[in-house]
Every structure is written in C-alpha cells, then in structure tokens.
Design a protein around this motif. Structure first.
Motif, PDB file in Angstrom:
ATOM      1  N   GLY A 157      73.892  62.081 -48.438  1.00  0.00           N
ATOM      2  CA  GLY A 157      75.047  62.834 -47.987  1.00  0.00           C
ATOM      3  C   GLY A 157      74.866  63.329 -46.570  1.00  0.00           C
ATOM      4  N   PRO A 158      75.929  63.787 -45.952  1.00  0.00           N
ATOM      5  CA  PRO A 158      75.855  64.227 -44.556  1.00  0.00           C
ATOM      6  C   PRO A 158      75.250  65.606 -44.357  1.00  0.00           C
ATOM      7  N   ASP A 159      75.118  66.379 -45.439  1.00  0.00           N
ATOM      8  CA  ASP A 159      74.659  67.762 -45.335  1.00  0.00           C
ATOM      9  C   ASP A 159      73.272  67.934 -45.943  1.00  0.00           C
ATOM     10  N   ILE A 160      72.619  69.038 -45.581  1.00  0.00           N
ATOM     11  CA  ILE A 160      71.295  69.368 -46.118  1.00  0.00           C
ATOM     12  C   ILE A 160      71.388  70.702 -46.841  1.00  0.00           C
ATOM     13  N   PHE A 161      70.993  70.700 -48.084  1.00  0.00           N
ATOM     14  CA  PHE A 161      71.018  71.928 -48.878  1.00  0.00           C
ATOM     15  C   PHE A 161      69.819  72.794 -48.524  1.00  0.00           C
ATOM     16  N   ASP A 162      70.085  74.055 -48.203  1.00  0.00           N
ATOM     17  CA  ASP A 162      69.048  75.017 -47.840  1.00  0.00           C
ATOM     18  C   ASP A 162      68.891  76.022 -48.978  1.00  0.00           C
ATOM     19  N   PRO A 163      67.807  75.939 -49.761  1.00  0.00           N
ATOM     20  CA  PRO A 163      67.637  76.890 -50.862  1.00  0.00           C
ATOM     21  C   PRO A 163      67.467  78.334 -50.380  1.00  0.00           C
ATOM     22  N   TYR A 164      67.150  78.498 -49.097  1.00  0.00           N
ATOM     23  CA  TYR A 164      66.916  79.841 -48.552  1.00  0.00           C
ATOM     24  C   TYR A 164      68.103  80.336 -47.721  1.00  0.00           C
TER      25      TYR A 164
ATOM     26  N   VAL B 196      54.785  68.361 -44.942  1.00  0.00           N
ATOM     27  CA  VAL B 196      56.152  68.091 -45.387  1.00  0.00           C
ATOM     28  C   VAL B 196      56.107  66.859 -46.276  1.00  0.00           C
ATOM     29  N   THR B 197      56.573  67.005 -47.519  1.00  0.00           N
ATOM     30  CA  THR B 197      56.553  65.912 -48.491  1.00  0.00           C
ATOM     31  C   THR B 197      57.985  65.489 -48.792  1.00  0.00           C
ATOM     32  N   GLY B 198      58.193  64.168 -48.915  1.00  0.00           N
ATOM     33  CA  GLY B 198      59.533  63.664 -49.170  1.00  0.00           C
ATOM     34  C   GLY B 198      59.567  62.566 -50.204  1.00  0.00           C
ATOM     35  N   GLN B 199      60.576  61.701 -50.091  1.00  0.00           N
ATOM     36  CA  GLN B 199      60.854  60.652 -51.064  1.00  0.00           C
ATOM     37  C   GLN B 199      59.592  59.892 -51.456  1.00  0.00           C
ATOM     38  N   ASP B 200      59.424  59.701 -52.768  1.00  0.00           N
ATOM     39  CA  ASP B 200      58.295  58.968 -53.336  1.00  0.00           C
ATOM     40  C   ASP B 200      56.947  59.580 -52.989  1.00  0.00           C
ATOM     41  N   HIS B 201      56.935  60.907 -52.815  1.00  0.00           N
ATOM     42  CA  HIS B 201      55.703  61.654 -52.564  1.00  0.00           C
ATOM     43  C   HIS B 201      55.056  61.281 -51.219  1.00  0.00           C
TER      44      HIS B 201
ATOM     45  N   ASP C  93      50.276  78.274 -38.016  1.00  0.00           N
ATOM     46  CA  ASP C  93      50.959  79.256 -38.863  1.00  0.00           C
ATOM     47  C   ASP C  93      52.456  78.964 -38.965  1.00  0.00           C
ATOM     48  N   SER C  94      52.888  77.783 -38.492  1.00  0.00           N
ATOM     49  CA  SER C  94      54.305  77.441 -38.585  1.00  0.00           C
ATOM     50  C   SER C  94      54.495  75.937 -38.512  1.00  0.00           C
ATOM     51  N   ILE C  95      55.655  75.504 -38.948  1.00  0.00           N
ATOM     52  CA  ILE C  95      56.033  74.096 -38.866  1.00  0.00           C
ATOM     53  C   ILE C  95      57.536  73.999 -38.704  1.00  0.00           C
ATOM     54  N   ALA C  96      57.973  72.989 -37.982  1.00  0.00           N
ATOM     55  CA  ALA C  96      59.394  72.669 -37.853  1.00  0.00           C
ATOM     56  C   ALA C  96      59.521  71.153 -37.952  1.00  0.00           C
ATOM     57  N   TYR C  97      60.332  70.700 -38.876  1.00  0.00           N
ATOM     58  CA  TYR C  97      60.496  69.255 -39.097  1.00  0.00           C
ATOM     59  C   TYR C  97      61.975  68.919 -39.105  1.00  0.00           C
ATOM     60  N   ARG C  98      62.351  68.003 -38.238  1.00  0.00           N
ATOM     61  CA  ARG C  98      63.744  67.562 -38.177  1.00  0.00           C
ATOM     62  C   ARG C  98      63.951  66.429 -39.178  1.00  0.00           C
ATOM     63  N   MET C  99      64.788  66.679 -40.173  1.00  0.00           N
ATOM     64  CA  MET C  99      65.034  65.677 -41.201  1.00  0.00           C
ATOM     65  C   MET C  99      65.837  64.518 -40.620  1.00  0.00           C
ATOM     66  N   ARG C 100      65.329  63.324 -40.853  1.00  0.00           N
ATOM     67  CA  ARG C 100      66.012  62.114 -40.394  1.00  0.00           C
ATOM     68  C   ARG C 100      67.098  61.727 -41.399  1.00  0.00           C
ATOM     69  N   PRO C 101      68.067  60.919 -40.974  1.00  0.00           N
ATOM     70  CA  PRO C 101      69.136  60.519 -41.905  1.00  0.00           C
ATOM     71  C   PRO C 101      68.609  59.862 -43.172  1.00  0.00           C
ATOM     72  N   GLU C 102      67.456  59.157 -43.089  1.00  0.00           N
ATOM     73  CA  GLU C 102      66.909  58.478 -44.262  1.00  0.00           C
ATOM     74  C   GLU C 102      66.061  59.389 -45.144  1.00  0.00           C
ATOM     75  N   ASP C 103      65.807  60.624 -44.738  1.00  0.00           N
ATOM     76  CA  ASP C 103      65.045  61.574 -45.559  1.00  0.00           C
ATOM     77  C   ASP C 103      65.958  62.157 -46.633  1.00  0.00           C
ATOM     78  N   SER C 104      65.694  61.823 -47.888  1.00  0.00           N
ATOM     79  CA  SER C 104      66.542  62.327 -48.974  1.00  0.00           C
ATOM     80  C   SER C 104      66.264  63.797 -49.275  1.00  0.00           C
ATOM     81  N   TYR C 105      65.014  64.216 -49.112  1.00  0.00           N
ATOM     82  CA  TYR C 105      64.663  65.620 -49.294  1.00  0.00           C
ATOM     83  C   TYR C 105      63.353  65.894 -48.573  1.00  0.00           C
ATOM     84  N   ALA C 106      63.049  67.175 -48.420  1.00  0.00           N
ATOM     85  CA  ALA C 106      61.777  67.595 -47.821  1.00  0.00           C
ATOM     86  C   ALA C 106      61.369  68.914 -48.450  1.00  0.00           C
ATOM     87  N   ARG C 107      60.102  68.997 -48.817  1.00  0.00           N
ATOM     88  CA  ARG C 107      59.554  70.263 -49.311  1.00  0.00           C
ATOM     89  C   ARG C 107      58.278  70.568 -48.548  1.00  0.00           C
ATOM     90  N   LEU C 108      57.948  71.845 -48.418  1.00  0.00           N
ATOM     91  CA  LEU C 108      56.842  72.279 -47.582  1.00  0.00           C
ATOM     92  C   LEU C 108      55.696  72.817 -48.442  1.00  0.00           C
TER      93      LEU C 108
END
Length: 397
Positions: free
Chosen positions: A39-46, A303-308, A318-333
């Motif tokens: 989808g075109p949007d990214i769900f932010d649990p926070y 940052v972990t994504g599709q298929d582990h 002490d920090s991270i910033a990751y720009r999700m690419r269009p092919e990234d279905s999800y990302a968890r930290l």
C-alpha cells in the motif's frame, strides 16, 4: 488379577484416545495464501504516543496460587505476594493470567483485568484471553492441524476483546506453515528465553498477519531469579485500568524488552539494576522514515523486515533512522545493549489508509465445506469403531 489390570490399562488408553478424537472436531479451513503488506501508506504503531504517560512497566503473563483443590496451583505465592515482589523490581502493572482461571486483583478492584491462559493441551498451544467474563474450557488436546488452532482462535475471539498467542517457540507443531496461515489474534508473545530472533513473528508478519508483540516472564517461581523480571513491556498509558490498557495494547503504543538476570542470584544487584534499565526516548515515523532513540548507547540497533531479512544495522549508537523503500512491506526495530538487554519495537507496516485504519486483517478464514464434512466423518467413524472394539474386548471372557 492380571487380566483385570490389563483391562483397566487398556480402558484408560482407549478413553484418552476417545478424548483426543472428541476434542479434535473442527472445521477445515481453506487458508488465504501468504500476502505481504502493501500500500502507499505506512502504519505507525506509535502515532498516538503521549510522552506525558511514558513509560509504565508491565508483565501480563503471570501465574499465582489459586483457591480450591482442583485448579492447577503451579505457584506457591498468592497474587498479593507476587504483586509486591514485582513492585520491588519497578513494575507498575501486573496482571494475573492463571490457567483457565480468571483471578481477581488482590487489593484494588479498579485495576481488575480479566485475563487467563487458555489451553489444556500438552502441546502447549496456549493463548492469553483478554476481556472475557468467563473461561472457555473447550480445547483440542492434540492440535496437530492449523485448522484446529484457527478454530480455537475463532471461538475465543467471540468471548474476548483480544488474544495473545503464547510462547510459540515452545508450542509443539507451531511450524512456519502454521504461522503463515493463522489469523484472528492481535498480539504475539516474544522471546521466551530461547532466542532473541523471534523469526516466528516474522513468518506471520511476512505472510501479511499483522500483530503487536509483548515479552512476558510467564512467571511461576518467585524464588528463582531467572524466572522473574527477565521480560517486560513498557506502555505509554495513563493507568493500569483495563480500559486504558486495552486502548494502549490495541493501539500499539508500547515496546517489549528482554532483561538479563542481573546478579545471577544476588537479589540486591537484581533489584538495583532493574531500576536503571535503558529505555526508548523517542520512536515513530517521519514521512517514510522509521526512527528510534534510546537512553543509553546500544551495541547495535537492527531493522528487520520481510522474511526476517536485516534491512539496516548500526553499531555502537543510541539512535537509528531508516527510510522504508517501496518494496519494504514492514520494518521492526531491535536494540541490543552491552549487558544483554534487548528492546523490541512494534512493526511499521505498509497499508492503504483509504481502505483500512491499520494493517490488521480481521477477514475470517474461509471454511472448506467438503473437507470439513470428510474430516469430521472420519473422526466419527474412528470414535464409533474404537468404542465397538473396546466393548468387544471388555465383554470377551
């Protein structure tokens, strides 16, 4: 005498087999094919994080002694004793999830949370059931099929607000194929002491089954230092009242954590170190960039994504910033700290906000009518034939 004993043993085995057959009744599902989030949007649990309420430490999978001779008393300590001990470690919220038993809060009815661990199966397909006013006792004794597990989740959902799948690593038969098929739960239990990888969570997420995650002690023994204050969750919630907890747990404004057994039996060290844990200072989504800042330098943040797959890894930071690419279905930290602490975020996932409020998919799995009839007919035939042979044996002179 020997023949009588043999008949008794045979009868016990037959009754056990009949119990397995009787509790194996289930629809057979035609499970949806795995489909990554898109989808075109990214769900932010926070997205609704209110730092005025951050953070309250909680454990939701807690066993205690219960009243009566028949409920399974797996612990020696009563709820008030257990609660007091958790307070010494800095916990703000403790709920009591005894097996097939709704336990009352020991001293404050306004903090009552109706939650219990459902399941009798020796295969340990157990679930935390939140928000039910009664226990659902029916449970397949040998849930070998994914359809049996799905049937349980569907039945429990009718009598609860939300469900957590407990300790998948220790559930016999919880294969990758099952994780890719099952739906109808909102929370996955992480990190039960075997691994920090949690790949079973990624199997489900990669198949398009969105869930948040909690890490809990699954507490049983108060005098065993490796059994208490080694898993926890930090919630951005105004209180421990159920309605506040429900809103937070279904909204995603929390993170899970593994905590080492500080002191390895030196309780003074354990109490002290538990009062000074690393924590999340900031987390969320800026545009299409996932970010997190923690209070202490970590050995690494991943940052972990599709298929582990590892999408990004930074070290000694002490920090991270990751720009999700269009092919990234999800990302968890996941943040790994020098003394063994591990912080797990909830997943950021793709979805279409014009079609849904979140990536959660509550569409029921489709039942295969033909296979359901054939499967349950087979159970019926086996049940009848077993009873016939049993009676024939008993009546034989």
């Amino acid at each position: 005498m020997g023949r009588i004993l043999l008949k008794i043993v045979y009868s016990v085995l037959v009754l056990l087999f009949l119990a397995v057959l009787a509790t194996s009744v289930s629809p057979i599902y035609d499970f949806r094919a795995p489909q990554p989030f898109s989808g075109p949007d990214i769900f932010d649990p926070y997205r609704n994080l209110d730092t005025a309420y951050c953070w309250q430490r909680a454990n939701f999978h807690t066993h205690t002694r219960v009243k009566g001779p028949f409920p399974p008393n797996e612990c020696e300590e009563w709820p008030d004793e257990t609660y007091a001990e958790y307070e010494r470690f800095g916990y703000d919220i403790v709920t009591f999830s005894n097996h097939n038993e709704i336990t009352r809060h020991p001293f404050d009815s306004t903090l009552q949370v109706n939650v219990y661990e459902q399941g009798y199966s020796p295969f340990k397909f157990h679930k935390l059931v939140f928000g039910s006013d009664r226990v659902v006792h029916y449970d397949p004794l040998l849930p070998l099929l994914a359809s049996q597990k799905q049937f349980e989740l569907d039945r429990l959902a009718k009598h609860s607000d939300f469900i957590q799948i407990n300790h998948p690593y220790r559930t016999v038969g919880m294969s990758r194929r099952h994780m890719e098929a099952l739906s109808g739960y909102e929370i996955m239990e992480l990190d039960t002491g075997i691994s920090t990888e949690n790949e079973y969570w990624d199997w489900a997420l990669s198949a398009g089954h969105y869930s948040f995650a909690l890490a809990n002690d699954d507490f049983h023994h108060i005098d065993n230092s490796v059994n208490i204050a080694v898993r926890c969750n930090f919630l951005c919630t105004p209180s421990g009242r159920y309605e506040d907890l429900k809103k937070t747990l279904l909204g995603g404004g929390f993170y899970a954590m593994r905590v080492p057994d500080y002191g390895h039996g030196d309780w003074d060290v354990k109490y002290e170190k538990n009062r000074d844990l690393p924590f999340v200072k900031a987390i969320g989504l800026r545009g299409d960039t996932v970010h997190m800042t923690v209070s202490k330098p970590a050995d690494s943040i991943r940052v972990t994504g599709q298929d582990h797959r590892t999408l990004a890894l930074v070290e000694r930071c002490d920090s991270i910033a990751y720009r999700m690419r269009p092919e990234d279905s999800y990302a968890r930290l996941t943040a790994y700290f020098p003394e063994g602490e591990v912080i797990y975020s909830n997943p950021f996932a793709r979805y279409d906000s014009a079609l849904a409020d979140s990536p959660f998919d509550d569409t029921p799995q489709r039942v295969s009518v033909v296979w359901t009839i054939l499967y349950n007919l087979l159970l019926l035939v086996l049940f009848g034939e077993t009873v016939r042979l049993w009676l024939k044996y008993l009546l034989k002179r």
